[in-house]
Design an enzyme around this catalytic site. Sequence first.
Site, PDB file in Angstrom:
ATOM      1  N   CYS A 264       0.834  -1.216   0.000  1.00  0.00           N
ATOM      2  CA  CYS A 264       0.000   0.000   0.000  1.00  0.00           C
ATOM      3  C   CYS A 264       0.872   1.271   0.000  1.00  0.00           C
ATOM      4  O   CYS A 264       0.722   2.129  -0.889  1.00  0.00           O
ATOM      5  CB  CYS A 264      -0.962  -0.021   1.166  1.00  0.00           C
TER       6      CYS A 264
HETATM    7  N1  LIG Z   1      -4.323  -4.018   5.103  1.00  0.00           N
HETATM    8  C1  LIG Z   1      -3.802  -3.329   4.104  1.00  0.00           C
HETATM    9  O1  LIG Z   1      -4.038  -2.116   3.950  1.00  0.00           O
HETATM   10  C2  LIG Z   1      -2.911  -4.015   3.095  1.00  0.00           C
HETATM   11  C3  LIG Z   1      -2.537  -3.298   1.951  1.00  0.00           C
HETATM   12  C4  LIG Z   1      -1.701  -3.913   1.013  1.00  0.00           C
HETATM   13  C5  LIG Z   1      -1.254  -5.206   1.231  1.00  0.00           C
HETATM   14  N2  LIG Z   1      -1.617  -5.856   2.371  1.00  0.00           N
HETATM   15  C6  LIG Z   1      -1.117  -7.222   2.556  1.00  0.00           C
HETATM   16  O2  LIG Z   1      -2.182  -8.123   2.297  1.00  0.00           O
HETATM   17  C7  LIG Z   1      -2.063  -9.259   3.141  1.00  0.00           C
HETATM   18  C8  LIG Z   1      -3.370  -9.409   3.930  1.00  0.00           C
HETATM   19  O3  LIG Z   1      -3.540  -8.245   4.711  1.00  0.00           O
HETATM   20  P1  LIG Z   1      -4.827  -8.003   5.602  1.00  0.00           P
HETATM   21  O4  LIG Z   1      -4.729  -6.620   6.102  1.00  0.00           O
HETATM   22  O5  LIG Z   1      -6.054  -8.436   4.890  1.00  0.00           O
HETATM   23  O6  LIG Z   1      -4.523  -9.039   6.795  1.00  0.00           O
HETATM   24  P2  LIG Z   1      -5.535  -9.568   7.902  1.00  0.00           P
HETATM   25  O7  LIG Z   1      -6.667  -8.613   8.066  1.00  0.00           O
HETATM   26  O8  LIG Z   1      -4.718  -9.895   9.084  1.00  0.00           O
HETATM   27  O9  LIG Z   1      -6.125 -10.908   7.277  1.00  0.00           O
HETATM   28  C9  LIG Z   1      -5.339 -12.037   6.978  1.00  0.00           C
HETATM   29  C10 LIG Z   1      -6.206 -13.289   7.144  1.00  0.00           C
HETATM   30  O10 LIG Z   1      -5.423 -14.435   6.784  1.00  0.00           O
HETATM   31  C11 LIG Z   1      -5.923 -15.581   7.478  1.00  0.00           C
HETATM   32  N3  LIG Z   1      -4.772 -16.346   7.960  1.00  0.00           N
HETATM   33  C12 LIG Z   1      -3.938 -16.032   8.973  1.00  0.00           C
HETATM   34  N4  LIG Z   1      -2.947 -16.928   9.061  1.00  0.00           N
HETATM   35  C13 LIG Z   1      -3.158 -17.832   8.068  1.00  0.00           C
HETATM   36  C14 LIG Z   1      -2.468 -18.991   7.630  1.00  0.00           C
HETATM   37  N5  LIG Z   1      -1.351 -19.406   8.217  1.00  0.00           N
HETATM   38  N6  LIG Z   1      -2.960 -19.676   6.567  1.00  0.00           N
HETATM   39  C15 LIG Z   1      -4.070 -19.270   5.947  1.00  0.00           C
HETATM   40  N7  LIG Z   1      -4.768 -18.178   6.325  1.00  0.00           N
HETATM   41  C16 LIG Z   1      -4.306 -17.470   7.369  1.00  0.00           C
HETATM   42  C17 LIG Z   1      -6.798 -15.085   8.599  1.00  0.00           C
HETATM   43  O11 LIG Z   1      -8.134 -15.409   8.243  1.00  0.00           O
HETATM   44  P3  LIG Z   1      -8.850 -16.718   8.800  1.00  0.00           P
HETATM   45  O12 LIG Z   1      -8.731 -16.641  10.284  1.00  0.00           O
HETATM   46  O13 LIG Z   1     -10.238 -16.566   8.307  1.00  0.00           O
HETATM   47  O14 LIG Z   1      -8.141 -17.887   8.199  1.00  0.00           O
HETATM   48  C18 LIG Z   1      -6.623 -13.562   8.564  1.00  0.00           C
HETATM   49  O15 LIG Z   1      -7.827 -12.893   8.849  1.00  0.00           O
HETATM   50  C19 LIG Z   1      -0.836  -9.021   4.032  1.00  0.00           C
HETATM   51  O16 LIG Z   1       0.282  -9.668   3.489  1.00  0.00           O
HETATM   52  C20 LIG Z   1      -0.659  -7.506   3.966  1.00  0.00           C
HETATM   53  O17 LIG Z   1       0.695  -7.120   4.163  1.00  0.00           O
HETATM   54  C21 LIG Z   1      -2.443  -5.306   3.293  1.00  0.00           C
END
Ligand SMILES: NC(=O)c1ccc[n+]([C@@H]2O[C@H](COP(=O)([O-])OP(=O)(O)OC[C@H]3O[C@@H](n4cnc5c(N)ncnc54)[C@H](OP(=O)(O)O)[C@@H]3O)[C@@H](O)[C@H]2O)c1
Length: 324
Positions: A135
């Site tokens: 981001c």
């Molecule tokens: N947030 C942002 O603004 C943003 C922007 C750009 C990129 N990103 C990137 O996008 C990715 C996701 O970000 P996010 O903000 O959506 O994260 P998040 O809200 O923490 O969601 C990630 C989800 O992954 C699942 N999970 C956790 N550990 C896991 C595992 N070992 N195997 C499979 N599923 C697992 C969990 O869902 P369940 O409990 O349902 O399995 C968790 O809710 C990250 O790498 C982040 O750096 C985020």
Amino acid sequence: MITAGIIGGSGYTGGELIRILLHHPAIEIDFVYSTTRAGKPLVSAHADLLGQTELNFTGDVNVNVDIVFLCLGHGNSTKFLQEHPFSANTKIIDLSNDFRLQADANFNGKHFVYGLPELNRTHIENAQYIANPGCFATAIQLALLPLAKAKKINAAVHINAITGSTGAGVSPSATSHFSWRNNNVSWYKPFTHQHLGEINESLTSLQEDTNELFFLPNRGNFTRGILATAYTHFKEPLEVAQELYTQFYWHARFTQVAKEPIHLKQVVNTNQCHIHLHKHENTLLITSAIDNLLKGASGQAVQNMNLMLGLEEDLGLNLKAGVY
Ligand SMILES: NC(=O)c1ccc[n+]([C@@H]2O[C@H](COP(=O)([O-])OP(=O)(O)OC[C@H]3O[C@@H](n4cnc5c(N)ncnc54)[C@H](OP(=O)(O)O)[C@@H]3O)[C@@H](O)[C@H]2O)c1
């Protein structure tokens, strides 16, 4: 219809993908995988979807799905792909930083293309695997790419950017706790943020001798959006810079060069990046604004998907800003 799977669908970027894909005219959501909510309705994690979908989270993965989005934290995408070998026809878009750097782009016979359409459009159109940019990395690259293309980053660039709390994901932490975050601002990882790697790779692909970047990330007390300011030495008149940026983004569907100073709310809830240029003596100030969850993550992922599938770039992405 093209079938899509979402991994990590109970998180923030997964939730945004569900919202976009539910209304995308060419896509049918085949499954939303969750490690913690299998069998529960999507609405159990995303209350705003009440009445919009009867889908449940699942613990099963359809490895023959047409396209899959990995919305997992750092390291988990690599692990997930090792444990779930998708069909050779499945397109993959990874939102983590596992495959963004050139050194990490080849994995198990797959080559991940860096998914910033304003930089890599033709490669994205022909790609099967995409590493979606970070981001902060999106906001900062879009602020600096036109300068690098013109080989005009000839002095250090100082970057200050502030992000909303959704940038840190759905799991609560000390710095996303309401009592700490509300009415508060703070910096973190000064000059060492992990997105500097991908930013530097893109800039040096355009200008080999790009000068040093000093990046100070900040946590804001709002939920979504990134406002980035970058300034550097620039001797020529403002009009020269404006012409560079206007030409560079002439065909960009989602990046606009604004004449008036910009603010965050004009892009929040959209896939847009707005950019503004200002000159003070021999310093050029570039401001860029995006929604971290859309142009900074899930919106850009769908933009990449549209390009990969030969669809209109903005299909499903004509979103409305919440300006007031
Ligand atoms: N947030 C942002 O603004 C943003 C922007 C750009 C990129 N990103 C990137 O996008 C990715 C996701 O970000 P996010 O903000 O959506 O994260 P998040 O809200 O923490 O969601 C990630 C989800 O992954 C699942 N999970 C956790 N550990 C896991 C595992 N070992 N195997 C499979 N599923 C697992 C969990 O869902 P369940 O409990 O349902 O399995 C968790 O809710 C990250 O790498 C982040 O750096 C985020």
